[in-house]
Enzyme design. Structure first.
Site, PDB file in Angstrom:
ATOM      1  N   CYS A   2     -81.869 -30.476-125.702  1.00  0.00           N
ATOM      2  CA  CYS A   2     -80.548 -30.630-126.293  1.00  0.00           C
ATOM      3  C   CYS A   2     -79.556 -30.933-125.171  1.00  0.00           C
ATOM      4  O   CYS A   2     -79.499 -30.202-124.179  1.00  0.00           O
ATOM      5  CB  CYS A   2     -80.148 -29.362-127.034  1.00  0.00           C
ATOM      6  SG  CYS A   2     -78.457 -29.419-127.668  1.00  0.00           S
ATOM      7  N   ASP A   9     -86.328 -29.044-127.099  1.00  0.00           N
ATOM      8  CA  ASP A   9     -86.535 -29.558-128.449  1.00  0.00           C
ATOM      9  C   ASP A   9     -87.985 -29.981-128.573  1.00  0.00           C
ATOM     10  O   ASP A   9     -88.598 -30.424-127.609  1.00  0.00           O
ATOM     11  CB  ASP A   9     -85.652 -30.783-128.716  1.00  0.00           C
ATOM     12  CG  ASP A   9     -84.244 -30.410-129.108  1.00  0.00           C
ATOM     13  OD1 ASP A   9     -84.058 -29.348-129.707  1.00  0.00           O
ATOM     14  OD2 ASP A   9     -83.333 -31.189-128.809  1.00  0.00           O
TER      15      ASP A   9
END
Length: 88
Positions: A2, A9
């Site tokens: 992110c 992620d």
């Protein structure tokens, strides 16, 4: 990752394309996809960039990149980017 929180992620990328004169070598594709491992980007940006780079690299007749990403903040993101070469 992110780009705002730098949290990891996780997602699944599916690439479908119809080659024209050139195609992508699987090892080169694997190395390219690994380049996103520690790169901070939004899900939509990653999916569209992969499609743009694929089109630039091999000029396929058509291509689709699907990004299915795990939930971030309770929301799962599923992004699809399509390309179709103009008729000659």
């Amino acid at each position: 990752m992110c780009p705002l929180t730098v949290q990891p992620d996780f997602g699944h990328i599916t690439i479908e394309y119809v080659a024209d004169a050139r195609c992508i070598e699987s090892k080169a594709l694997k190395i390219y996809l690994f380049s996103f491992r520690n790169h901070g980007s939004f899900h939509e940006e990653v999916t569209n960039r992969i499609l743009d780079d694929l089109v630039a690299a091999c000029a396929p007749r058509r291509a689709r990149v699907i990004g299915n990403f795990r939930p971030r903040g309770g929301i799962a993101i599923h992004v699809t980017a399509d390309y179709e070469a103009p008729l000659s």
